[in-house]
Design an enzyme around this catalytic site. Structure first.
Site, short mmCIF file in Angstrom:
data_model
loop_
_atom_site.label_atom_id
_atom_site.label_comp_id
_atom_site.label_asym_id
_atom_site.label_seq_id
_atom_site.Cartn_x
_atom_site.Cartn_y
_atom_site.Cartn_z
N LYS A 66 1.13 -8.93 -10.71
CA LYS A 66 1.84 -8.16 -9.76
C LYS A 66 1.62 -8.20 -8.31
O LYS A 66 2.60 -8.12 -7.54
CB LYS A 66 1.23 -6.32 -10.15
N ASN A 67 0.17 -8.11 -7.98
CA ASN A 67 0.01 -8.33 -6.47
C ASN A 67 0.26 -9.62 -5.83
O ASN A 67 0.30 -9.49 -4.68
CB ASN A 67 -1.54 -7.82 -6.28
N CYS A 91 -3.49 7.65 -0.11
CA CYS A 91 -3.25 7.75 -1.41
C CYS A 91 -4.76 7.89 -2.01
O CYS A 91 -5.57 8.21 -1.25
CB CYS A 91 -2.72 6.71 -2.30
N ARG A 124 -6.15 4.29 3.50
CA ARG A 124 -5.31 3.24 3.51
C ARG A 124 -4.35 3.16 4.86
O ARG A 124 -3.01 3.13 4.82
CB ARG A 124 -4.25 3.21 2.19
N ASP A 130 -10.15 -3.44 -7.79
CA ASP A 130 -9.36 -3.20 -8.99
C ASP A 130 -10.07 -3.39 -10.13
O ASP A 130 -9.69 -3.17 -11.16
CB ASP A 130 -8.15 -4.03 -8.74
N ARG A 156 2.83 1.51 -13.72
CA ARG A 156 3.20 1.01 -12.41
C ARG A 156 2.69 -0.51 -12.48
O ARG A 156 3.19 -1.44 -11.94
CB ARG A 156 2.41 1.51 -11.30
N1 EPU Z 1 -7.38 -1.38 6.05
C1 EPU Z 1 -7.52 -1.11 7.35
N2 EPU Z 1 -6.37 -1.23 8.08
C2 EPU Z 1 -5.22 -1.84 7.85
C3 EPU Z 1 -5.18 -2.20 6.40
C4 EPU Z 1 -6.47 -2.04 5.57
O1 EPU Z 1 -8.35 -0.46 7.75
O2 EPU Z 1 -4.36 -1.94 8.50
C5 EPU Z 1 -8.48 -1.35 5.24
C6 EPU Z 1 -8.24 -0.44 3.85
O3 EPU Z 1 -8.25 0.89 4.40
C7 EPU Z 1 -9.27 -0.98 2.84
C8 EPU Z 1 -9.54 -2.35 3.26
O4 EPU Z 1 -8.89 -2.38 4.68
O5 EPU Z 1 -10.49 -0.23 3.24
C9 EPU Z 1 -8.72 -3.37 2.34
O6 EPU Z 1 -7.32 -2.83 2.06
P1 EPU Z 1 -6.10 -4.07 1.88
O7 EPU Z 1 -5.36 -3.82 3.16
O8 EPU Z 1 -6.96 -5.27 1.78
O9 EPU Z 1 -5.46 -3.33 0.72
P2 EPU Z 1 -3.88 -3.62 0.49
O10 EPU Z 1 -3.69 -4.92 0.81
O11 EPU Z 1 -3.33 -2.25 0.88
C10 EPU Z 1 -4.31 -4.56 -1.84
C11 EPU Z 1 -3.72 -4.48 -3.38
C12 EPU Z 1 -4.51 -3.38 -4.08
C13 EPU Z 1 -6.26 -3.74 -3.70
C14 EPU Z 1 -6.48 -4.14 -2.44
C15 EPU Z 1 -7.96 -4.57 -2.06
C16 EPU Z 1 -1.60 -4.96 -3.35
C17 EPU Z 1 -0.13 -4.65 -3.67
N3 EPU Z 1 -2.46 -3.99 -3.51
O12 EPU Z 1 -3.99 -3.65 -1.11
O13 EPU Z 1 -4.43 -3.18 -5.31
O14 EPU Z 1 -6.89 -2.68 -4.32
O15 EPU Z 1 -5.69 -5.11 -1.73
O16 EPU Z 1 -7.94 -5.84 -2.86
O17 EPU Z 1 -1.80 -6.01 -3.32
C18 EPU Z 1 -4.15 -1.97 -7.30
O18 EPU Z 1 -3.20 -3.22 -7.74
O19 EPU Z 1 -4.17 -1.07 -8.14
C19 EPU Z 1 -4.14 -2.01 -5.83
C20 EPU Z 1 -4.43 -0.77 -5.28
#
Ligand code: EPU
Length: 421
Positions: free
Chosen positions: A22-23, A120, A125, A308, A400
């Protein structure tokens, strides 16, 4: 509304096939905005998040079709239907990952208006790192009426140094840089297999990205990208979830279509707990031995333990005698499932960013509420081993990200069904 009902204490046995990730699929679909032509993408799972992403891409002028062989065909044509640039609140609020259209839209159409995703249940996030990275490439970004409003006359290669690892932030900046003028380097880039898969997809479409899988990415801008055929990597989180389904039921399950190299942290931890794990090519067999040991787990960026997989491991450790400590380093508040597991008789204490789990002789079935996708996976796993019936509510979160989860667990011997509330 539907719920899942599980009669626990059934041992799982047999084989199941793991879907594409998915991701990886979500940012790759978004990256199709950058391409001229049609792409055929195999392995895209049939789940709600993919449907939401398809709706967003259709609003942005894309044509999307599920082919008879299951592949997803996505067409974007230069000069056709490409004057829209808005990802609306109704869709972004359903799925936070829709933020990954920001980079591709800005790069290809010089304008992007994406609803601010907001927090969320798994945490705040923020998207500040996405914004800073795109600004470094030359974008002007403002927040207006809840929307991220980004424009750029031209994007120019530069050095982007992330202040923290971000998966979708890396995807956004990399996607924006592939058509930028000159060379971009990204320091402290996320190395997750899903980020690597996006980079491989873009390279096959004509991009020049090097350092894939390392924390420094180099992207030489190119003038155009074209439609391609591509197969998404197997979903390591879906695989991990089924591995724990076998471990927790002391079962014997073989998974087809896995990448063991993407699962190292999960495999090591399951072995440490006392599970037998045998990898043969792209298959993995997990045998629950029943004599398990406690362990400590810390979630970390790849190649560390994925956040995850945290809820699923928590469910397993609830059944292992003694004390285990789970520390969450990615989303410090991601423990909503702990309260529901406690309702099933688990002994879990949250202290700051850690959960102290003391194994109990048995969990017992009851009503539980799913708060997010992976929390839901953890609760289903607990239900598989609990005494009596577990009623899992709000399963739209599960839909989802997991395709036909209950059917596939049922085929492995679980007593599980979906019913109306
Ligand atoms: N963060 C910041 N600023 C930003 C972006 C992120 O401070 O601009 C922080 C976040 O708050 C968090 C950390 O950085 O503490 C990591 O977040 P990341 O940006 O890596 O998460 P994401 O890209 O929004 C993806 C996956 C998530 C998974 C995370 C971590 C997708 C669609 N989502 O989210 O997957 O948990 O990486 O590996 O790829 C799931 O599939 O259930 C899911 C939540």
């Amino acid at each position: 509304m539907e719920k899942i009902v599980i009669e626990g204490e059934r041992r799982l046995e047999g084989r199941t096939r793991i879907n594409g990730a998915k991701n990886a699929a979500l940012p790759i679909m978004a990256a199709c905005i950058l391409l001229h032509g049609t792409s055929r993408i195999k392995g895209v799972p049939n789940i709600i998040d993919i449907q939401t992403q398809s709706e967003i891409l259709q609003k942005l002028g894309g044509k999307i079709k599920r082919l008879d062989d299951g592949a997803l065909e996505i067409t974007f044509l230069d000069g056709e239907n490409n004057d829209s640039f808005t990802a609306p609140y109704e869709l972004v609020s359903k799925m936070r990952a829709s933020i990954c259209v920001l980079g591709p839209l800005l790069s290809k159409r010089r304008r992007a208006k994406v609803s601010y995703p907001g927090g969320c249940v798994i945490g705040q996030r923020p998207v500040d790192l996405h914004i800073k990275g795109l600004e470094a490439l030359g974008a002007r970004i403002e927040t207006e009426e809840g929307y991220i409003n980004a424009t750029a006359d031209v994007l120019k290669g530069t050095n982007v140094s992330f202040a923290g690892k971000t998966v979708l932030g890396t995807c956004n900046v990399m996607s924006a840089a592939v058509l930028a003028e000159g060379t971009t380097t990204i320091d402290y880039a996320a190395c997750e297999p899903e980020v690597q898969d996006l980079a491989h997809f873009l390279n096959k479409a004509g991009a020049k990205i090097s350092g894939i899988g390392e924390s420094k990415l180099t992207i030489e801008g190119v003038r155009e990208l074209h439609g391609i055929k591509y197969e998404i990597i197997p979903d390591r989180i879906e695989a991990g979830t089924f591995m724990i389904a076998s471990a927790i039921t002391r079962g014997d399950v073989t998974l087809e279509n896995i990448r063991a190299d993407h699962l190292s942290a999960v495999i090591e931890k399951l072995k440490e707990i006392g599970t037998e794990v045998i990898v043969t090519g792209n298959e993995i067999r997990v045998r629950g031995t029943g004599s398990y040991r406690t362990t400590d787990i810390t979630t970390l960026p790849y190649p560390g333990m994925p956040t995850d997989m945290q809820a699923q491991f928590m469910a397993l450790l609830c059944t292992v005698e003694g004390k285990s400590i789970i520390t969450e380093k990615i989303f410090p508040d991601r423990f909503m499932h702990a309260a529901e597991l406690r309702r099933m008789g688990a002994d879990i204490r949250i202290e700051g960013t850690s959960a102290i789990v003391t194994g109990t002789p048995h969990l017992s079935g009851t009503n539980v509420q799913v708060s997010d996708l992976r929390a839901g996976a953890g609760l289903v796993l607990a239900g598989l081993v609990a005494k009596g019936s577990t009623h899992v509510h709000r399963i739209y979160h599960l839909d989802r990200g997991y395709e036909r989860l209950e059917e596939r667990l049922s085929a492995l011997g679980a007593a599980i069904k979906r019913t109306e509330e």
